[in-house]
Design a protein around this motif. Structure first.
Motif, mmCIF file in Angstrom:
data_model
loop_
_atom_site.group_PDB
_atom_site.id
_atom_site.type_symbol
_atom_site.label_atom_id
_atom_site.label_comp_id
_atom_site.label_asym_id
_atom_site.label_seq_id
_atom_site.Cartn_x
_atom_site.Cartn_y
_atom_site.Cartn_z
ATOM 1 N N LEU A 70 15.694 -10.760 -23.260
ATOM 2 C CA LEU A 70 15.569 -12.218 -23.326
ATOM 3 C C LEU A 70 14.200 -12.674 -22.830
ATOM 4 N N TYR A 71 13.695 -12.050 -21.751
ATOM 5 C CA TYR A 71 12.360 -12.382 -21.260
ATOM 6 C C TYR A 71 11.319 -12.168 -22.355
ATOM 7 N N ALA A 72 11.393 -11.020 -23.030
ATOM 8 C CA ALA A 72 10.428 -10.718 -24.092
ATOM 9 C C ALA A 72 10.544 -11.737 -25.226
ATOM 10 N N GLU A 73 11.767 -12.084 -25.602
ATOM 11 C CA GLU A 73 11.968 -13.070 -26.664
ATOM 12 C C GLU A 73 11.369 -14.426 -26.276
ATOM 13 N N MET A 74 11.601 -14.851 -25.039
ATOM 14 C CA MET A 74 11.057 -16.135 -24.591
ATOM 15 C C MET A 74 9.532 -16.113 -24.590
ATOM 16 N N TYR A 75 8.950 -15.036 -24.096
ATOM 17 C CA TYR A 75 7.492 -14.917 -24.065
ATOM 18 C C TYR A 75 6.923 -15.000 -25.481
ATOM 19 N N GLU A 76 7.541 -14.282 -26.397
ATOM 20 C CA GLU A 76 7.064 -14.277 -27.785
ATOM 21 C C GLU A 76 7.169 -15.661 -28.416
ATOM 22 N N GLU A 77 8.265 -16.363 -28.148
ATOM 23 C CA GLU A 77 8.434 -17.715 -28.696
ATOM 24 C C GLU A 77 7.416 -18.685 -28.114
ATOM 25 N N LEU A 78 7.118 -18.550 -26.836
ATOM 26 C CA LEU A 78 6.193 -19.483 -26.183
ATOM 27 C C LEU A 78 4.728 -19.215 -26.521
#
Length: 112
Positions: free
Chosen positions: A37-45
């Motif tokens: 989830l951290y990686a997904e959030m970073y990629e989205e931001l």
């Protein structure tokens, strides 16, 4: 938790945990879900891609040398599924609790 630029200029997410040894020498499901989830959030931001996720476990004693785990792509996908399900379950539980405490209040579901 850190984002590093690897020598090949790709991004890696490292999550550092202090814990007792992992059962079976593999991270807890929740660790993989959280880091995915951290990686997904970073990629989205940022619009930047995280190529590798690593979980580093540091021991609580001098004798415990810790562990390093690299999350595979299939583990990352399953971790994302688990993380999103956990988030939806959390909000569903809150809505149910609220409806029991405040009958007649209608809330929208997160599920589409």
């Amino acid at each position: 938790d850190c984002i590093f630029t690897a020598p090949d200029q790709t991004l890696e997410l490292w999550d550092i945990k202090t814990s007792k040894p992992w059962f079976g020498n593999v991270p807890y499901d929740e660790n993989i879900a959280q880091t995915s989830l951290y990686a997904e959030m970073y990629e989205e931001l940022t619009g930047e891609s995280i190529r590798v996720i690593r979980i580093a476990r540091t021991g609580k004693t001098k004798e415990d040398k810790g562990d390093l785990w690299t999350v595979t792509e299939s583990q990352r996908k399953a971790g994302l599924d688990l993380g999103h399900i956990a988030i939806n379950a959390y909000y569903a539980k809150r809505r149910l609790k609220n409806s029991l405490e405040n009958p007649g209040v209608l809330e929208m579901s997160l599920f589409k």
